[in-house]
Design a protein around this motif. Structure first.
Motif, PDB file in Angstrom:
ATOM      1  N   HIS A  39     -43.604  59.740 -95.455  1.00 38.04           N
ATOM      2  CA  HIS A  39     -44.365  60.990 -95.399  1.00 38.04           C
ATOM      3  C   HIS A  39     -44.102  61.743 -94.097  1.00 38.04           C
ATOM      4  CE1 HIS A  39     -47.927  63.500 -94.550  1.00 38.04           C
ATOM      5  NE2 HIS A  39     -47.844  63.760 -95.847  1.00 38.04           N
ATOM      6  N   ASP A  40     -44.138  61.016 -92.980  1.00 42.28           N
ATOM      7  CA  ASP A  40     -44.027  61.647 -91.667  1.00 42.28           C
ATOM      8  C   ASP A  40     -42.600  62.058 -91.297  1.00 42.28           C
ATOM      9  OD1 ASP A  40     -46.737  61.233 -91.390  1.00 42.28           O
ATOM     10  OD2 ASP A  40     -46.533  59.546 -89.996  1.00 42.28           O
ATOM     11  N   ARG A  41     -41.613  61.335 -91.783  1.00 37.55           N
ATOM     12  CA  ARG A  41     -40.241  61.549 -91.293  1.00 37.55           C
ATOM     13  C   ARG A  41     -39.301  62.226 -92.285  1.00 37.55           C
ATOM     14  NH1 ARG A  41     -39.506  55.695 -88.373  1.00 37.55           N
ATOM     15  NH2 ARG A  41     -41.287  55.916 -86.981  1.00 37.55           N
ATOM     16  N   LEU A  42     -39.686  62.319 -93.543  1.00 39.61           N
ATOM     17  CA  LEU A  42     -38.802  62.913 -94.541  1.00 39.61           C
ATOM     18  C   LEU A  42     -39.474  64.085 -95.235  1.00 39.61           C
ATOM     19  CD1 LEU A  42     -37.339  59.723 -96.306  1.00 39.61           C
ATOM     20  CD2 LEU A  42     -36.421  60.964 -94.337  1.00 39.61           C
ATOM     21  N   THR A  43     -38.640  65.004 -95.699  1.00 39.47           N
ATOM     22  CA  THR A  43     -39.152  66.120 -96.492  1.00 39.47           C
ATOM     23  C   THR A  43     -39.358  65.649 -97.931  1.00 39.47           C
ATOM     24  OG1 THR A  43     -36.970  66.862 -97.197  1.00 39.47           O
ATOM     25  CG2 THR A  43     -37.796  67.737 -95.089  1.00 39.47           C
ATOM     26  N   GLU A  44     -40.002  66.492 -98.723  1.00 38.92           N
ATOM     27  CA  GLU A  44     -40.202  66.174-100.142  1.00 38.92           C
ATOM     28  C   GLU A  44     -38.853  65.965-100.840  1.00 38.92           C
ATOM     29  OE1 GLU A  44     -42.345  65.012-103.241  1.00 38.92           O
ATOM     30  OE2 GLU A  44     -43.333  65.707-101.407  1.00 38.92           O
ATOM     31  N   ASP A  45     -37.883  66.823-100.551  1.00 35.17           N
ATOM     32  CA  ASP A  45     -36.552  66.680-101.152  1.00 35.17           C
ATOM     33  C   ASP A  45     -35.877  65.375-100.712  1.00 35.17           C
ATOM     34  OD1 ASP A  45     -36.760  69.061-102.536  1.00 35.17           O
ATOM     35  OD2 ASP A  45     -35.570  70.227-101.079  1.00 35.17           O
ATOM     36  N   GLU A  46     -36.041  65.022 -99.458  1.00 38.24           N
ATOM     37  CA  GLU A  46     -35.451  63.763 -98.981  1.00 38.24           C
ATOM     38  C   GLU A  46     -36.108  62.561 -99.652  1.00 38.24           C
ATOM     39  OE1 GLU A  46     -33.966  64.886 -94.477  1.00 38.24           O
ATOM     40  OE2 GLU A  46     -36.127  64.592 -94.828  1.00 38.24           O
ATOM     41  N   ALA A  63     -49.793  46.087 -96.497  1.00 40.24           N
ATOM     42  CA  ALA A  63     -49.542  46.575 -95.142  1.00 40.24           C
ATOM     43  C   ALA A  63     -48.122  47.129 -95.026  1.00 40.24           C
ATOM     44  CB  ALA A  63     -49.762  45.456 -94.123  1.00 40.24           C
ATOM     45  N   GLY A  64     -47.150  46.448 -95.622  1.00 44.54           N
ATOM     46  CA  GLY A  64     -45.774  46.921 -95.581  1.00 44.54           C
ATOM     47  C   GLY A  64     -45.601  48.231 -96.327  1.00 44.54           C
ATOM     48  N   GLU A  65     -46.201  48.320 -97.497  1.00 42.62           N
ATOM     49  CA  GLU A  65     -46.087  49.553 -98.277  1.00 42.62           C
ATOM     50  C   GLU A  65     -46.820  50.708 -97.600  1.00 42.62           C
ATOM     51  OE1 GLU A  65     -46.779  49.309-102.479  1.00 42.62           O
ATOM     52  OE2 GLU A  65     -45.517  47.515-102.644  1.00 42.62           O
ATOM     53  N   GLU A  66     -47.930  50.403 -96.947  1.00 39.16           N
ATOM     54  CA  GLU A  66     -48.654  51.450 -96.229  1.00 39.16           C
ATOM     55  C   GLU A  66     -47.807  51.996 -95.083  1.00 39.16           C
ATOM     56  OE1 GLU A  66     -52.608  51.866 -93.464  1.00 39.16           O
ATOM     57  OE2 GLU A  66     -52.702  50.507 -95.171  1.00 39.16           O
ATOM     58  N   TRP A  67     -47.179  51.089 -94.314  1.00 34.55           N
ATOM     59  CA  TRP A  67     -46.311  51.528 -93.221  1.00 34.55           C
ATOM     60  C   TRP A  67     -45.169  52.380 -93.765  1.00 34.55           C
ATOM     61  CZ3 TRP A  67     -41.111  50.627 -92.807  1.00 34.55           C
ATOM     62  CH2 TRP A  67     -40.517  51.176 -91.669  1.00 34.55           C
ATOM     63  N   LEU A  68     -44.537  51.908 -94.845  1.00 35.71           N
ATOM     64  CA  LEU A  68     -43.385  52.614 -95.396  1.00 35.71           C
ATOM     65  C   LEU A  68     -43.787  53.974 -95.968  1.00 35.71           C
ATOM     66  CD1 LEU A  68     -40.397  52.644 -95.952  1.00 35.71           C
ATOM     67  CD2 LEU A  68     -40.827  51.303 -98.036  1.00 35.71           C
ATOM     68  N   ALA A  69     -44.894  54.044 -96.671  1.00 35.69           N
ATOM     69  CA  ALA A  69     -45.356  55.325 -97.213  1.00 35.69           C
ATOM     70  C   ALA A  69     -45.638  56.314 -96.086  1.00 35.69           C
ATOM     71  CB  ALA A  69     -46.604  55.122 -98.072  1.00 35.69           C
ATOM     72  N   ARG A  70     -46.256  55.832 -95.013  1.00 42.05           N
ATOM     73  CA  ARG A  70     -46.549  56.691 -93.861  1.00 42.05           C
ATOM     74  C   ARG A  70     -45.244  57.171 -93.225  1.00 42.05           C
ATOM     75  NH1 ARG A  70     -49.793  60.076 -92.854  1.00 42.05           N
ATOM     76  NH2 ARG A  70     -51.342  58.687 -93.685  1.00 42.05           N
ATOM     77  N   ALA A  71     -44.273  56.276 -93.059  1.00 37.22           N
ATOM     78  CA  ALA A  71     -42.991  56.661 -92.461  1.00 37.22           C
ATOM     79  C   ALA A  71     -42.254  57.667 -93.345  1.00 37.22           C
ATOM     80  CB  ALA A  71     -42.127  55.421 -92.229  1.00 37.22           C
TER      81      ALA A  71
END
Length: 148
Positions: free
Chosen positions: A124-131, A114-122
């Motif tokens: 993905h949604d908030r950072l660019t590929e370069d970030e 659950a923690g990794e899912e939240w973090l992966a989603r965040a």
């Protein structure tokens, strides 16, 4: 304790920024996988058993930096809920060895997922590929300074 005046300004600032960000991230990860059924100390004991394997209550207390009585209470709750098991210590039958039970492993796995899912989603949604690439690089650097 080291006098921070002897350190570079960037090292002091980086230390502060990392501490603040890691603290905030830990809180958010806990929120994303909140388990009303366990206290943070009970969760910590499960994680310790997962990481270190079966231990006696006194070994757990020493590793966690708490009183043996506190561990005994937490282990009692964890055992009652089926998250740990106790068996006689093979080297000394007067002591008991505490192990992670399958239900404890399942709880840890679901909490971590659950923690990794939240973090992966965040990420993905908030950072660019370069970030995200920068985060991966930074994690490697943090791992390097935290390794013993």
């Amino acid at each position: 304790m080291t006098d921070t005046q002897q350190l570079s300004g960037s090292a002091v600032r980086a230390a502060h920024e990392v501490r603040v960000a890691v603290g905030r991230l830990r809180r958010r990860l806990r929120e994303s996988s909140e388990r009303d059924e366990l206290t943070p100390s009970q969760t910590s004991l499960l994680s310790r058993l997962d990481r270190d394997g079966p231990r006696t209550a006194s070994e757990l207390a020493a590793a966690e930096g708490v009183r043996p009585q506190s561990v005994a209470v937490s282990v009692g709750v964890l055992e009652e809920r089926g998250f740990v098991t106790r068996r006689p210590d093979p080297g000394d039958g007067r002591r008991q060895t505490i192990s992670l039970a399958p239900a404890g492993r399942a709880l840890l796995d679901s909490t971590r997922a659950a923690g990794e899912e939240w973090l992966a989603r965040a990420l993905h949604d908030r950072l660019t590929e370069d970030e995200r690439a920068t985060v991966i690089t930074a994690m490697g650097l943090l791992d390097r300074i935290s390794s013993r």
